[in-house]
Write a protein that holds these residues in place. Structure first.
Motif, mmCIF file in Angstrom:
data_model
loop_
_atom_site.group_PDB
_atom_site.id
_atom_site.type_symbol
_atom_site.label_atom_id
_atom_site.label_comp_id
_atom_site.label_asym_id
_atom_site.label_seq_id
_atom_site.Cartn_x
_atom_site.Cartn_y
_atom_site.Cartn_z
ATOM 1 N N UNK A 100 2.576 -52.788 -4.004
ATOM 2 C CA UNK A 100 1.760 -52.561 -2.810
ATOM 3 C C UNK A 100 1.971 -51.194 -2.178
ATOM 4 N N UNK A 101 3.048 -50.503 -2.510
ATOM 5 C CA UNK A 101 3.337 -49.210 -1.883
ATOM 6 C C UNK A 101 2.504 -48.101 -2.520
ATOM 7 N N UNK A 102 2.594 -46.913 -1.950
ATOM 8 C CA UNK A 102 1.829 -45.781 -2.459
ATOM 9 C C UNK A 102 2.215 -45.452 -3.905
ATOM 10 N N UNK A 103 3.510 -45.498 -4.202
ATOM 11 C CA UNK A 103 3.965 -45.184 -5.562
ATOM 12 C C UNK A 103 3.422 -46.188 -6.574
ATOM 13 N N UNK A 104 3.487 -47.468 -6.252
ATOM 14 C CA UNK A 104 2.952 -48.481 -7.153
ATOM 15 C C UNK A 104 1.451 -48.305 -7.341
ATOM 16 N N UNK A 105 0.765 -47.942 -6.252
ATOM 17 C CA UNK A 105 -0.673 -47.736 -6.336
ATOM 18 C C UNK A 105 -1.063 -46.591 -7.234
ATOM 19 N N UNK A 106 -0.164 -45.615 -7.392
ATOM 20 C CA UNK A 106 -0.422 -44.450 -8.239
ATOM 21 C C UNK A 106 0.083 -44.642 -9.661
ATOM 22 N N UNK A 107 0.655 -45.803 -9.947
ATOM 23 C CA UNK A 107 1.211 -46.019 -11.277
ATOM 24 C C UNK A 107 2.605 -45.471 -11.447
ATOM 25 N N UNK A 108 3.269 -45.134 -10.347
ATOM 26 C CA UNK A 108 4.635 -44.599 -10.386
ATOM 27 C C UNK A 108 5.601 -45.652 -9.857
ATOM 28 N N UNK A 109 5.627 -46.818 -10.498
ATOM 29 C CA UNK A 109 6.457 -47.911 -10.020
ATOM 30 C C UNK A 109 7.934 -47.563 -10.001
ATOM 31 N N UNK A 110 8.342 -46.584 -10.825
ATOM 32 C CA UNK A 110 9.747 -46.186 -10.842
ATOM 33 C C UNK A 110 10.178 -45.522 -9.545
ATOM 34 N N UNK A 111 9.209 -45.159 -8.683
ATOM 35 C CA UNK A 111 9.543 -44.607 -7.370
ATOM 36 C C UNK A 111 9.376 -45.632 -6.253
ATOM 37 N N UNK A 112 9.072 -46.854 -6.578
ATOM 38 C CA UNK A 112 8.907 -47.908 -5.571
ATOM 39 C C UNK A 112 10.212 -48.066 -4.794
ATOM 40 N N UNK A 113 10.155 -48.052 -3.452
ATOM 41 C CA UNK A 113 11.389 -48.148 -2.668
ATOM 42 C C UNK A 113 12.104 -49.482 -2.803
ATOM 43 N N UNK A 114 11.404 -50.519 -3.256
ATOM 44 C CA UNK A 114 12.056 -51.815 -3.456
ATOM 45 C C UNK A 114 12.005 -52.238 -4.919
ATOM 46 N N UNK A 115 11.972 -51.267 -5.808
ATOM 47 C CA UNK A 115 11.998 -51.540 -7.238
ATOM 48 C C UNK A 115 13.173 -52.450 -7.590
ATOM 49 N N UNK A 116 12.932 -53.412 -8.470
ATOM 50 C CA UNK A 116 13.980 -54.332 -8.912
ATOM 51 C C UNK A 116 14.542 -53.838 -10.241
ATOM 52 N N UNK A 117 15.792 -53.399 -10.227
ATOM 53 C CA UNK A 117 16.385 -52.886 -11.463
ATOM 54 C C UNK A 117 16.852 -54.045 -12.342
ATOM 55 N N UNK A 118 16.961 -53.783 -13.623
ATOM 56 C CA UNK A 118 17.197 -54.817 -14.613
ATOM 57 C C UNK A 118 18.562 -55.462 -14.489
ATOM 58 N N UNK A 119 19.542 -54.684 -14.097
ATOM 59 C CA UNK A 119 20.913 -55.186 -13.970
ATOM 60 C C UNK A 119 21.497 -54.736 -12.641
ATOM 61 N N UNK A 120 22.268 -55.618 -12.005
ATOM 62 C CA UNK A 120 22.926 -55.294 -10.740
ATOM 63 C C UNK A 120 21.927 -54.934 -9.642
#
Length: 223
Positions: A100-120
């Motif tokens: 829902x954020x600006x980064x996700x909207x641009x296809x840059x999910x790796x910059x999402x402020x609440x990105x869920x990382x794979x481990x830890x």
């Protein structure tokens, strides 16, 4: 975690020593847009070493590391359209984003402020994520890559960076592969020690499917 989810076996660190040993846990229940993956191989990254030794001060023990995952699809939810059982797939550094954020909207999910990382990391249900030094993963289809990657027939691209998809396509088409040193899960602590000493020429890759359960059985056997 959900009590009726998928049983999983991984190798986890319990404290800042970073020593890994067998750890049984439960993956979340497969939902409609989820892909359940049998892990075949997982690379070892220096990020894993930093995390298990709590060198960044954010370790949530027990920690199952690993975010360079290759596996085969074992099952899919009813809403999954990009993958089917038997497909070879990959999972990278993150497994979800807010969308829902600006980064996700641009296809840059790796910059999402609440990105869920794979481990830890912490998923949107509040559970700690556990990585690919384990026998099974459950991941939203939009955060799974084909190996080698190719766009689905309808032309829809996964949410992951289009550049990564293009790179995997190119590598698959031209037979480009990495030089790696494959290690057994029972040798993972020695491999991490070598990595810490910079005593490695090629990327370490764990043969998860071929060695994890045997290593766990050996670790449990009386000495």
């Amino acid at each position: 975690m959900e009590h009726d989810g998928t049983a999983a076996l991984g190798w986890a660190a319990r404290d800042a020593s970073g020593h890994l040993s067998p750890f049984s846990f439960t993956r979340r229940v497969q939902e409609e847009d989820d892909v359940t993956i049998k892990v075949l191989y997982c690379g070892i990254c220096h990020t894993d070493l930093h995390t298990i030794k709590n060198e960044w001060g954010n370790a949530m023990y027990p920690v199952v590391p690993g975010h360079e995952i290759v596996g085969v699809v074992a099952g899919v939810g009813a809403g999954v359209t990009r993958f089917k059982a038997g497909d070879t797939v990959g999972v990278g550094y993150f497994v979800d984003s807010c969308r829902a954020c600006d980064s996700c909207g641009k296809g840059d999910e790796n910059y999402c402020p609440t990105m869920v990382i794979t481990s830890n990391g912490t998923d949107y249900g509040g559970a700690t994520t556990q990585g690919g030094f384990s026998d099974v993963m459950v991941v939203r289809q939009d955060y799974v890559l084909r190996v080698p990657a190719s766009l689905p027939p309808d032309g829809a691209a996964p949410l992951l960076c289009a550049g990564v998809t293009a790179m995997l396509d190119f590598a698959g088409e031209h037979g480009i592969a990495a030089d790696v040193e494959v290690v057994a899960m029972g040798d993972v602590n020695a491999a991490l020690g070598r990595l810490e000493r910079n005593d490695v020429r090629y990327r370490f890759v764990i043969d998860v499917a071929g060695t994890l359960h045997a290593a766990a059985a050996a670790a449990a056997a009386p000495s």
